[in-house]
Enzyme design. Sequence first.
Site, PDB file in Angstrom:
ATOM      1  N   ASP A   1       0.899  -1.188  -0.110  1.00  0.00           N
ATOM      2  CA  ASP A   1       0.127  -0.070  -0.029  1.00  0.00           C
ATOM      3  C   ASP A   1       0.662   1.295  -0.120  1.00  0.00           C
ATOM      4  OD1 ASP A   1       0.932  -0.561   2.564  1.00  0.00           O
ATOM      5  OD2 ASP A   1      -0.350   0.800   3.334  1.00  0.00           O
ATOM      6  N   GLU A   2       0.260   2.447  -0.422  1.00  0.00           N
ATOM      7  CA  GLU A   2       0.843   3.711  -0.245  1.00  0.00           C
ATOM      8  C   GLU A   2       2.067   3.962  -0.681  1.00  0.00           C
ATOM      9  OE1 GLU A   2      -1.371   5.292   3.892  1.00  0.00           O
ATOM     10  OE2 GLU A   2       0.380   3.932   4.405  1.00  0.00           O
TER      11      GLU A   2
END
Length: 621
Positions: free
Chosen positions: A385-386
């Site tokens: 993620d991210e």
Amino acid sequence: MWSLQVFTVFAFAYVASGQFELPNPWTWRCVPQEGKDSVCVKELVTATTSGTSSNAACKITCGKYGPLWPKPKSAKIGNEVQYFLPSAVSENIVASEADKALVVQAVEIFKDNLNAYHPGYKKRQVVWRSRDGAKFIELRVSIEIEGPSQSHLTLDVSDEQYSLFVETLPSSSITNATIRAKTFFGARHGLETLSQLIDYEEAENSLMIVNSADIADQPSFTYRGLLLDTSRNYISVDSIKRTLDAMAANKLNTFHWHITDSHSFPMVLKSLPKMAYYGSYSDRDLYQPEDIRNLVVYGRVRGVRVLPEFDAPAHVGSGWEWGPQEGLGELTVCYKQEPWQEYCVEPPCGQLNIANENIYPVLGKIYKEMVELFGPIDMFHFGGDEVNLNCWNSSEEIVNYMSSNRVDRSADSFYGQWSIFQNRAYDLLTEANNNLPVPGILWTSHLTEKGRTTRFLDKNKYIIQIWSTGTDPLIKELLENKFRVIFSNYDAWYLDCGLGAWVGDGHNWCSPYKEWQAVYDNSPNKIALNLSSTVDLSLILGGEAALWSEQVDSESVDVRLWPRGSALGERLWSDPDHDWRDAEYRMVNHRQRLVKRGVQADRLQPEWCHQNEGLCYINKA
Ligand SMILES: *[C@@H]1O[C@H](CO)[C@@H](O)[C@H](O)[C@H]1NC(C)=O
Ligand SMILES: *[C@@H]1O[C@H](CO)[C@@H](O)[C@H](O)[C@H]1NC(C)=O
Ligand SMILES: *[C@@H]1O[C@H](CO)[C@@H](O)[C@H](O)[C@H]1NC(C)=O
């Protein structure tokens, strides 16, 4: 008038210890309620009271589900209790040798849980009443596992089903409890349920058990998880064990261990010792290989799979510093870069250097060792993620790499490179797992945004863990594209929300605090059906609450996780069709049980409410 009568039965003794012993003037009576579950009502003992009952005795026999948490699929619970002493518990196990070895340990845990009901347990002053004849029964527990031996959970609800039958024949001094299951995991849930039909009886200084019960049970969801981050702050092995104990008490079955991140790298790897050498906060804040192996076994005998996450290509940094000195070049980019807001979501930034081929053999070694430590694995969490494109785009090495690959520097091209990274990571994991592919879990991210998921990810390889909100249209798209999903929508299931901010003033990003009622009412099926009435609910494997550890450590982990984790447990095990209100009495009582077992669960109400069911909450008109 009645106060005079009370006086006639009220007398207190001055005992040798120098303390006054006050006889209890109160009794509890189970009273049926119109259209609702029965409640235990506190009343004064008077001369005309026929038979008294403690609050605990009332609670284990009152209500459709008695004191059980999470509530079972079906239950009939008797309304009388039998007294017994822990020394009078015996067991008979019918199972394969391999399962038997696990059941023997689960029975030890069961017996320890019974001892924990004694008020002297925490101070190690457990003295039970000595046996004085007819009043005490013998508890015979029989555990039968019918299926072939299965040492690990799979994504199949029938793994965990069990039945529990308790009976006491009139004029017999034996209570039989029979647990039948297909696997060890079901059997141990049966033991957990049985332990909840038992409590301490003050007046007898003994245990008590309901005289009869007939329970058939299985989970609604196969994946019932709790995430703990041990990178932002280190969490001790003992605290993780306590977390696993509490998970077992709530029939949660997956401990998702977010073990590393850009902040610290506490996992000691034999093949890559420099990672923890550079990456741990101190030489005590470590998970040695033995610690990890022990925790995996500790979880297994409690019915909990320990699921490792190795988050990449973002969320890396600390522990990766040694590339240049080994002649491997920089393994990460933008580590600790400032101002951090431009390159990541929280300091310190850091992402893998996808221009450097050397990251792959290193990742391969990490996966290989993690498979050995956590295995056999049936799933692996890749994080994912991210990813911040600005971070990659700010690295000259990566910019050159992009042009040598003849791709431009548009967002789409970066996503393409990221998905190439992800697929190589998947192959390395498969290789590390003796070429046995297992589902990989990925967080929702830019790769799963509208129109991208099917382009970049294979639904047969990946399960998507949703951490956006419960109204995100993406959920519908994922399900329509036949991705299996796990819900962790932050608007209900992030347990770190609601504190003060740590990167500024005011409240932290996902405030407000997610109260147990919100955790309880967050229904994955309802969320999905709200977005589309035609989705295939069988793609929803379950859910998970997350505790990110920026603002928690070993000291406060219990209070953050519990009893909100219990609300999650009932949502995922029972998937009730009612809201938290119908669970309140059991919840408050279950919190008390967790405390007895050594979990520092948060207090929800004054004790007065526990003693006066139904008199605290405002009822809906
Ligand atoms: C308990 O089980 C034993 C053996 O399975 C049986 O002989 C006995 O009659 C049972 N007793 C009760 C009270 O059900
Ligand atoms: C990367 O930087 C270049 C040059 O500043 C810019 O044109 C491009 O849009 C940037 N890419 C992304 C995804 O931000
Ligand atoms: C259903 O969706 C609407 C619109 O997005 C939203 O306002 C509502 O809160 C949702 N209800 C549930 C139960 O998720």
